[in-house]
Every structure is written in C-alpha cells, then in structure tokens.
Motif scaffolding. Structure first.
Motif, PDB file in Angstrom:
ATOM      1  N   GLN A 118       0.487  -3.569 -10.542  1.00 39.55           N
ATOM      2  CA  GLN A 118       1.822  -3.299 -10.027  1.00 39.55           C
ATOM      3  C   GLN A 118       1.865  -1.857  -9.514  1.00 39.55           C
ATOM      4  O   GLN A 118       2.413  -0.972 -10.150  1.00 39.55           O
ATOM      5  N   PHE A 119       1.262  -1.654  -8.355  1.00 40.27           N
ATOM      6  CA  PHE A 119       1.271  -0.338  -7.725  1.00 40.27           C
ATOM      7  C   PHE A 119       2.553  -0.138  -6.924  1.00 40.27           C
ATOM      8  O   PHE A 119       3.142  -1.097  -6.430  1.00 40.27           O
ATOM      9  N   ASP A 120       2.954   1.115  -6.775  1.00 41.70           N
ATOM     10  CA  ASP A 120       4.088   1.425  -5.916  1.00 41.70           C
ATOM     11  C   ASP A 120       3.701   1.293  -4.442  1.00 41.70           C
ATOM     12  O   ASP A 120       4.528   0.995  -3.592  1.00 41.70           O
ATOM     13  N   GLU A 121       2.428   1.544  -4.125  1.00 41.82           N
ATOM     14  CA  GLU A 121       1.949   1.448  -2.765  1.00 41.82           C
ATOM     15  C   GLU A 121       1.130   0.166  -2.580  1.00 41.82           C
ATOM     16  O   GLU A 121       0.749  -0.478  -3.546  1.00 41.82           O
ATOM     17  N   VAL A 122       0.885  -0.195  -1.321  1.00 43.34           N
ATOM     18  CA  VAL A 122       0.068  -1.368  -1.011  1.00 43.34           C
ATOM     19  C   VAL A 122      -1.402  -0.988  -1.169  1.00 43.34           C
ATOM     20  O   VAL A 122      -1.850   0.046  -0.676  1.00 43.34           O
TER      21      VAL A 122
END
Length: 202
Positions: A28-32
């Motif tokens: 679950q990263f904030d970025e792609v």
C-alpha cells in the motif's frame, strides 16, 4: 500480521530483485510502483501534470473511437500489465507495469486484474517523474516480451518516438513531430496527424 512495506530503490545495475506479483498485491504505497525483473520502480514522484493527462485522455479517446466494434480494447493507467515467463502463478511473475495507455487485441490476455501477457501497443507519456533507468528497463522488457509497438510521447516538446518489433528487435522511427502523420503498425489502419493532435494541447 502486517506486511512490511519494502523500500523503493531504483538501482540500474541490479539484474534481478526479490519481489513477485504476489508481494506487489500486498503493498500500500502512496505512489504508483511497478516491478521490473523483481525490482521496485517508482512510476512518478507526484500526480502527472495537466498536459500529461490531456495527452493521455485525447489519445485514448481517439484509439477507443477507432477501435469501437473491433476486438481490440484500450486501457489507461492505473491498469496492471503482468508479464509471465513460464508460469502465470502470482509468485512467479516478476514484471508488472502500469503503462499510461495500452491496447490489447487478444481477449484471452484479459482478466479481472488487468492484462497477463504482452499488449499489442503500449504508450508511455513522459513526465518529470520518468527516469532514464525506468525507460531503459521498460524498453528491454517490452522488447523481450513481444510488445509489438511502443510509443514514447513527450507532451511538452510535442514529439513522439515509435519502436516497432521486427524479428524480435525494436526498430525506431526518427523523432516525429508536428507535420507528421503517424500510422500504427500494430493497430492496422490507425493514423494520428500530430499537428491536429497537439494543436489544442498546451
């Protein structure tokens, strides 16, 4: 038990990493992020610029209109494209990317999670978040996995490079820009007048 989020490290000399699509599904990263040879690549540092989104929206609109009623389908990011080698098992897939636009003409490659196998056409639209390392690795990946055509669009310079697969190797066009009419080899009959395409994109 909470899954430990791995560090994102774009190390160009690393041949293979340790992560699989099964790992990717737990993050679950904030970025792609994308996986290339099991190594994590950050797709962009921030949301794409407005011009990036205009190019993506206009090109996907034109492709979708051209392909209406045909078997090929157009998808835009976020959309996972997985490249299996010998097995489609999630734990054995180490290449997962999210192209800005892709066209898939084989419905057998589509499932609920995206595409598994090579799209016929992949389009990447450059932004400040793209790195030379990412583009170099993607070029090698798309070529080795049999992506028939790979477009790289620079929206601010209003130009385009096309790589076409010929006998397993990419051949490139000259730099295409306003005044050129692009004809896709992978999507038969699709043409793009670059002067018309870019005239309202700024």
């Amino acid at each position: 038990m909470e899954t430990k989020k791995p560090d994102i490290v774009n190390e160009p000399e690393a041949e293979y990493g340790m992560y699989s699509y099964a790992d990717y599904l737990t993050w679950q990263f904030d970025e792609v992020v994308e996986l290339i040879r099991g190594k994590i690549f950050k797709k962009a540092a921030a949301a794409p610029k407005r011009i990036h989104q205009k190019v993506s929206g206009e090109l996907s609109f034109r492709l979708s209109g051209f392909l209406k009623g045909k078997k090929c389908e157009v998808y835009t990011a976020p959309f996972d494209v997985r490249f299996p080698k010998k097995s489609k098992d999630d734990r054995k897939i180490h290449d997962v990317v999210q192209p800005d636009i892709c066209v898939i003409c084989d419905p057998e490659k589509l499932d609920d999670r995206g595409c598994i196998g090579a799209p016929d056409l992949i389009v990447e639209i450059l932004s400040p978040g793209n790195s030379e390392t990412e583009l170099r690795h993607k070029f090698r990946l798309y070529e080795s996995q049999g992506v028939k055509e790979y477009w790289i669009i620079h929206p601010e310079n209003q130009n385009l490079l096309i790589y076409t697969l010929v006998e397993g190797k990419y051949q490139t066009t000259r730099l295409l820009t306003s005044g050129d009419i692009v004809e896709s080899m992978a999507i038969s009959g699709f043409k793009l007048d670059l002067e018309d395409f870019f005239k309202d994109i700024d």
